[in-house]
Design a protein around this motif. Structure first.
Motif, PDB file in Angstrom:
ATOM      1  N   ASN A 409       0.840  -1.181   0.000  1.00 47.34           N
ATOM      2  CA  ASN A 409       0.000   0.000   0.000  1.00 47.34           C
ATOM      3  C   ASN A 409       0.886   1.246   0.000  1.00 47.34           C
ATOM      4  N   TYR A 410       0.655   2.129  -0.945  1.00 45.95           N
ATOM      5  CA  TYR A 410       1.430   3.374  -0.992  1.00 45.95           C
ATOM      6  C   TYR A 410       0.485   4.569  -0.985  1.00 45.95           C
ATOM      7  N   GLY A 411       1.034   5.715  -0.641  1.00 47.14           N
ATOM      8  CA  GLY A 411       0.237   6.928  -0.704  1.00 47.14           C
ATOM      9  C   GLY A 411       0.885   7.922  -1.665  1.00 47.14           C
ATOM     10  N   VAL A 412       0.069   8.662  -2.370  1.00 45.12           N
ATOM     11  CA  VAL A 412       0.593   9.741  -3.204  1.00 45.12           C
ATOM     12  C   VAL A 412      -0.180  10.998  -2.816  1.00 45.12           C
ATOM     13  N   ALA A 413       0.563  12.080  -2.629  1.00 45.90           N
ATOM     14  CA  ALA A 413      -0.100  13.314  -2.203  1.00 45.90           C
ATOM     15  C   ALA A 413      -0.090  14.328  -3.332  1.00 45.90           C
ATOM     16  N   SER A 414      -1.156  15.083  -3.368  1.00 50.97           N
ATOM     17  CA  SER A 414      -1.174  16.238  -4.262  1.00 50.97           C
ATOM     18  C   SER A 414      -1.089  17.437  -3.325  1.00 50.97           C
ATOM     19  N   ILE A 415      -0.071  18.254  -3.488  1.00 47.35           N
ATOM     20  CA  ILE A 415       0.070  19.376  -2.549  1.00 47.35           C
ATOM     21  C   ILE A 415      -0.068  20.718  -3.270  1.00 47.35           C
TER      22      ILE A 415
END
Ligand SMILES: [Zn+2]
Length: 478
Positions: A409-415
């Motif tokens: 499981n990975y996370g990707v952020a939009s900042i």
């Protein structure tokens, strides 16, 4: 020389000529007699007709039987007394030659920009005429459109065209329907057409000219529909540069000019790749494609480009490239580049001695953190694949089928970053950079839990950070 008889313009301009052509009190008929375009007998016949409109009809009918080179005499006969008629006919001829037969002027035109101007002015003229003639009973049917007139229009609309078939693709079956792609052109531009009506299949012969009616322009390509028709039509030639300009395969544009090009224009770019995002996969028109973003720079400026498919896989930081068939577009997000490659795009690597004075762009930008969103996804355990998602358990990158127990499981952020100029800049941050970001601010690693990740961001609002990015952040520092 084109073989079309210029006298044929007298047929399409009959209504106009009925209104504007003067015989009485002008030297036109005498001049035509003098030049043997009409015989004394024919002149008598015309003069015997009492009504002016019928006189004109008779003259036009006679003239249309004359050989092409005598058209010049007719035009000279108008000179001085009826220059407005002469100019009008010349304008129409120029336009018709671009529609029906490649005009030698257009073909010899070297500067594509002035050619554009020329065609646009010309179309303008023609629209005026149509409105004058619109209540005439002779002018029924749909307006014949030039590709240039609708190509930049993103709205769906029906058009009628006189085109030449430049390319015919293989017939393939899609949702139980046979169809193929073709490229059609007129003297102003070229477009792709998806031919889905079997009744039209035999009309699409390479190099053949057809009149297409009721085809739909979607903003990207033309589509045929059940009511579309095609008829074999008068041949004409399409200058090479017309298709080259239409699909951006001609000469490259300088980068500083790209911004001023209208949306939906096609062009070729040449520049050094000074920034490049890592390769990922993204959905584009329902397909998952390789994707990266690059920043191309030449001596005049720089531009960010969305690069798709095979070409994305070929991009290499520091290389000088020529990318054909790029397209200007309106973006859904202001952070997306306004330039994208297309399915027609190709890349050519140029010698590195070109643009050698241009350095890779390793500058950091700076801003404060003002917003974020996080998406979690399942990925393959191969460390190289962490930016790629699994689709039905298959890794988008290495294409291996990953059993549930091995999936990560990975996370990707939009900042959202607020720059010093007050702009909000939206960037993508993948897992490894996300962890580095938190480490910079001495935050404990939140784990792969969306709420916890967002909560960690909550303590960082208005913090200033420096970053290197090309759509995706490659480095952070304080
Ligand atoms: Zn993988």
């Amino acid at each position: 020389m084109p073989s079309v008889n210029p006298f044929s313009i007298l047929q399409t301009q009959r209504t106009y000529l009925q209104k504007h052509l003067q015989l009485k009190g002008t030297h036109l008929l005498d001049y035509l007699l003098e030049k043997n375009v009409i015989t004394p007998r024919q002149l008598e016949d015309i003069e015997d007709i009492p009504q002016t409109s019928k006189k004109i009809s008779k003259l036009l009918t006679l003239l249309m039987k004359r050989p092409p080179h005598e058209f010049e005499h007719f035009m000279t006969g108008l000179e001085g007394e009826q220059d407005h008629v002469k100019d009008h006919l010349q304008g129409c001829l120029d336009k018709v030659s671009s529609e029906e037969n490649c005009n030698i002027d257009v073909e010899m035109e070297e500067d594509p920009e002035s050619m554009d101007e020329f065609t646009e002015n010309d179309c303008g003229d023609d629209t005026d005429d149509e409105s004058v003639e619109s209540d005439s009973e002779e002018d029924i049917g749909q307006p014949l459109k030039l590709i240039k007139e609708f190509k930049m229009d993103p709205e769906e609309q029906d058009v009628t065209l006189h085109v030449k078939v430049m390319k015919v693709g293989q017939v393939e079956e899609k949702s139980n329907k046979r169809q193929f792609m073709a490229t059609v052109a007129d003297a102003t531009s070229a477009v792709d057409i998806c031919v889905r009506e079997e009744t039209l299949f035999d009309k699409f012969k390479l190099e053949g000219c057809i009149i297409l009616r009721n085809v739909t322009w979607t903003g990207r390509i033309l589509f045929t529909k059940p009511s579309s028709t095609a008829t074999f039509a008068m041949e004409f030639r399409v200058p090479k540069e017309v298709t080259a300009n239409a699909f951006g395969t001609g000469d490259p544009v300088t980068i500083s000019k790209v911004c001023s090009l209208p949306d939906m224009s096609w062009f070729k770019l040449r520049g050094k790749i000074v920034k490049q995002s890592p390769l990922t996969k993204r959905k584009c028109f329902g397909k998952v494609l390789s994707y990266c973003q690059v920043k191309l720079k030449d001596d005049t400026g720089s531009v960010y480009v969305d690069v798709w498919g095979d070409i994305a896989e070929q991009m290499q930081l520091g290389k000088v490239v020529e990318v054909g068939s790029c397209k200007k577009r309106q973006t859904s997000s202001p952070d997306d580049p306004c330039v994208t490659t297309t399915t027609k795009s190709s890349v050519k690597f140029l010698t590195s001695t070109l643009l050698k004075q241009i350095q890779k762009d390793r500058r950091y930008q700076r801003g404060t953190l003002v917003g974020t969103d996080v998406t979690l996804y399942m990925s393959c355990p191969n460390p190289r694949c962490f930016r790629y998602q699994l689709t039905d358990g298959q890794c988008e990158s290495c294409l291996r089928q990953i059993p549930d127990r091995d999936q990560l499981n990975y996370g990707v952020a939009s900042i959202d970053i607020l720059t010093q100029k007050g702009n909000i800049h939206s960037l993508t941050v993948y897992w490894t950079q996300l962890l580095k970001f938190f480490r910079l601010f001495k935050k404990t690693q939140p784990g792969r839990d969306k709420e916890k990740i967002v909560k960690t961001f909550n303590d960082l609002w208005n913090k200033t950070v420096k970053f290197q990015a090309c759509g995706i952040v490659s480095k952070f520092k304080l």
